[in-house]
Design an enzyme around this catalytic site. Structure first.
Site, mmCIF file in Angstrom:
data_model
loop_
_atom_site.group_PDB
_atom_site.id
_atom_site.type_symbol
_atom_site.label_atom_id
_atom_site.label_comp_id
_atom_site.label_asym_id
_atom_site.label_seq_id
_atom_site.Cartn_x
_atom_site.Cartn_y
_atom_site.Cartn_z
ATOM 1 N N GLY A 12 14.563 62.359 26.504
ATOM 2 C CA GLY A 12 13.237 63.020 26.604
ATOM 3 C C GLY A 12 13.455 64.436 26.706
ATOM 4 N N ASP A 13 12.343 65.282 26.770
ATOM 5 C CA ASP A 13 12.390 66.656 26.810
ATOM 6 C C ASP A 13 13.066 67.290 25.814
ATOM 7 O OD1 ASP A 13 10.779 66.023 29.393
ATOM 8 O OD2 ASP A 13 12.657 65.954 30.507
ATOM 9 N N LYS A 16 9.287 68.024 22.060
ATOM 10 C CA LYS A 16 8.134 67.503 21.178
ATOM 11 C C LYS A 16 7.029 68.365 21.201
ATOM 12 C CE LYS A 16 8.953 63.699 23.589
ATOM 13 N NZ LYS A 16 10.299 64.093 24.505
ATOM 14 N N LYS A 18 6.145 71.374 21.776
ATOM 15 C CA LYS A 18 6.395 72.704 20.949
ATOM 16 C C LYS A 18 6.131 72.359 19.401
ATOM 17 C CE LYS A 18 9.144 76.053 19.174
ATOM 18 N NZ LYS A 18 9.855 77.339 19.169
ATOM 19 N N GLY A 40 5.706 65.162 30.073
ATOM 20 C CA GLY A 40 5.330 66.431 30.255
ATOM 21 C C GLY A 40 5.558 67.236 29.033
ATOM 22 N N HIS A 41 4.599 67.588 28.077
ATOM 23 C CA HIS A 41 4.914 68.331 26.807
ATOM 24 C C HIS A 41 4.449 69.675 27.181
ATOM 25 C CE1 HIS A 41 4.953 64.356 24.636
ATOM 26 N NE2 HIS A 41 6.020 64.132 25.406
ATOM 27 N N THR A 129 9.346 58.602 37.326
ATOM 28 C CA THR A 129 8.415 59.609 37.668
ATOM 29 C C THR A 129 7.459 59.169 38.503
ATOM 30 O OG1 THR A 129 6.835 59.073 35.825
ATOM 31 C CG2 THR A 129 8.459 60.586 35.357
ATOM 32 N N GLN A 224 8.724 60.593 25.739
ATOM 33 C CA GLN A 224 10.171 60.265 26.334
ATOM 34 C C GLN A 224 10.935 60.280 25.222
ATOM 35 O OE1 GLN A 224 7.323 57.834 27.333
ATOM 36 N NE2 GLN A 224 7.133 59.497 28.801
#
Ligand code: GDP
Ligand code: IMO
Ligand code: MG
Length: 423
Positions: A12-13, A16, A18, A40-41, A129, A224
């Site tokens: 994840g992170d 994506k 952006k 959280g994108h 989370t 994710q």
């Protein structure tokens, strides 16, 4: 007409949000296919920074329709907060945002169950989370869930109360004591449900079939990462949905033979937030530098992300499972200044050297084996094209392309929309 997919290849992170934002100008519809507000994108453009949780990352573009698919789980409270946070952008949600009637609802008691489950696990906790993701998907597959379309039903109150009461009974069985004010949680929840009723609810699979017929270009946005996939990730330290390519079929009603490109996003190193195995994790100054320079803090929970070198064993696995056709490498800029860049090419296990992801990658049994490349000093964040890349950075990209047998089409050198270089 076909559908392209964009998904994360690590934990994840990867960035994506952006890249979806960058690609949206070439698409008519951006459709999120799984996950929920655990995501959280982050998007940055024209001096704005924005984090999206449930709303697809194409929302800032003037034309694209953004669709929340049936595979997503929605917390109406977080969704309405997201809508409020978007107020300064004057977005016409009537035209630009659609929600699948078949998406499942996260109830306040789902969040309580998540908290109780984690607390009762003690040291073995997943590091969730705590957004109620696991319990909501459990109710979905257990055939007890409530779908967004149900909020219009005449027996909505009854459905809501029945499931809530069931959850309260289950909560009594947990050892861990969690404190909560359910009355207040429900008050906020029901107010958000009222607000949610005003949004466009659709039979999203039907909508997408019509769109395909009309020649619209569709991009499916994953949340994710592949190593958090409920089947293929580092179980049980995973999320509760199919984060890999197949999730777009079940999460949107898109047939497998309609999928064309699969864009796989990865960071030039690796991060993970929450618990679970991470063979290349660093506990030294290098890891600390990656976290600091890369600003590695969770976009949803603010927790610091664990950092380590790139893991090609895991990355190759993710590329295979997803059928990735094009790679996109993020955050190369964060590695500027490292004397040597390490890449894990195999694992030393009890059974010998292994170059594929084993059943269990719990860190004690696995030692990553590294190859070393020369680093580069230059700042990459101001560069505009590949010809300006330092030689050692180009060598790093070439090395990865060969090892991964897949082209790296986009190289991202900063969080801003403009810091995106096509190859
Ligand atoms: P997502 O969940 O995959 O959308 O990724 P997140 O938004 O959670 O995390 C990615 C973080 O890296 C965000 O803070 C982005 O603004 C940032 N980011 C994305 N691409 C780059 C990049 O190329 N360089 C740097 N330095 N930051 C980036
Ligand atoms: P995006 O879309 C990174 C992690 C949590 C935890 C595990 C299970 O921003 O890449 P859950 O809340 O699903 O019960 O948590 O998965 N996790 C994420 N890590 N990015 C995410 O989303 C994540 N969503 C969940 O930290 O370890
Ligand atoms: Mg994120």
């Amino acid at each position: 007409m076909t559908v392209d997919l964009l998904l994360g290849l690590q934990w994840g992170d990867e960035g994506k949000g952006k890249i979806v934002d960058v690609l949206t100008s070439s698409y008519d519809i951006i459709a999120r296919f799984q996950g929920g507000p655990n995501a959280g994108h982050t998007l940055e453009f024209e001096g704005n920074k924005h984090v999206l949780h449930t709303i697809p990352s194409g929302i800032f573009h003037p034309k694209a329709v953004n669709l929340i698919g049936n595979g997503v789980v929605i917390d109406p409270v977080i969704f309405m907060q997201e809508i409020e946070n978007l107020a300064p952008y004057n977005i016409n949600f009537d035209e630009k945002l659609l929600i699948s009637k078949k998406a499942h609802l996260i109830l306040p008691t789902h969040r309580l169950l998540d908290a109780a489950s984690e607390a009762s696990k003690g040291k073995a906790k997943i590091g969730s989370t705590l957004k109620g993701i696991g319990p909501t998907y459990m109710d979905k597959t257990g055939r007890n869930g409530i779908r967004v379309g149900d909020i219009f039903a005449s027996n909505w109150d009854e459905k809501f109360q029945k499931l809530t009461n069931k959850h309260l009974e289950i909560l009594k069985n947990f050892d861990a004591i969690i404190e909560y004010n359910l009355e207040e949680m429900e008050r906020v929840f029901l107010r958000s449900i009222d607000a949610l009723r005003k949004f466009n609810m659709v039979d999203s699979e039907h909508y997408l079939h019509q769109a395909q017929k009309a020649g619209k270009k569709i991009l499916a946005e994953g949340a994710q990462g592949s190593l958090l996939d409920v089947d293929f990730g580092t179980y049980p330290f995973v999320t509760s949905s199919t984060t890999t390519a197949a999730g777009a079929c079940t999460g949107l009603g898109v047939a497998p033979n309609k999928i064309k490109d699969v864009f796989g996003i990865f960071k030039a190193y690796t991060t993970r937030v929450g618990s679970g195995p991470f063979p290349t994790e660093l506990f030294d100054e290098d890891g600390e530098t990656m976290g600091r320079v890369g600003n590695e803090f969770g976009a949803t929970t603010g927790r610091s992300r664990r950092c380590g070198w790139l893991d090609l064993v895991a990355l190759k696995y993710a590329i295979k499972i997803n059928g990735v056709t094009q790679l996109m490498m993020m955050k190369g800029d964060v590695l500027s200044g490292f004397d040597k860049i390490k890449v894990c090419t195999a694992y030393q296990t009890k059974e010998g050297v292994q170059d594929y992801l084993p059943y269990d990658i719990s860190t004690e049994d696995i030692q990553p084996l590294y190859e070393e490349l020369d680093g580069w000093e230059e700042d990459l964040t101001q560069l505009n094209e590949v010809t300006q890349f330092p030689k050692n950075f180009l060598d790093y990209i070439d090395y990865l392309e060969k090892a991964l047998e897949t082209q790296i089409k986009i190289v991202s050198v900063g969080p801003d929309r403009a810091q995106t270089i096509y190859r």
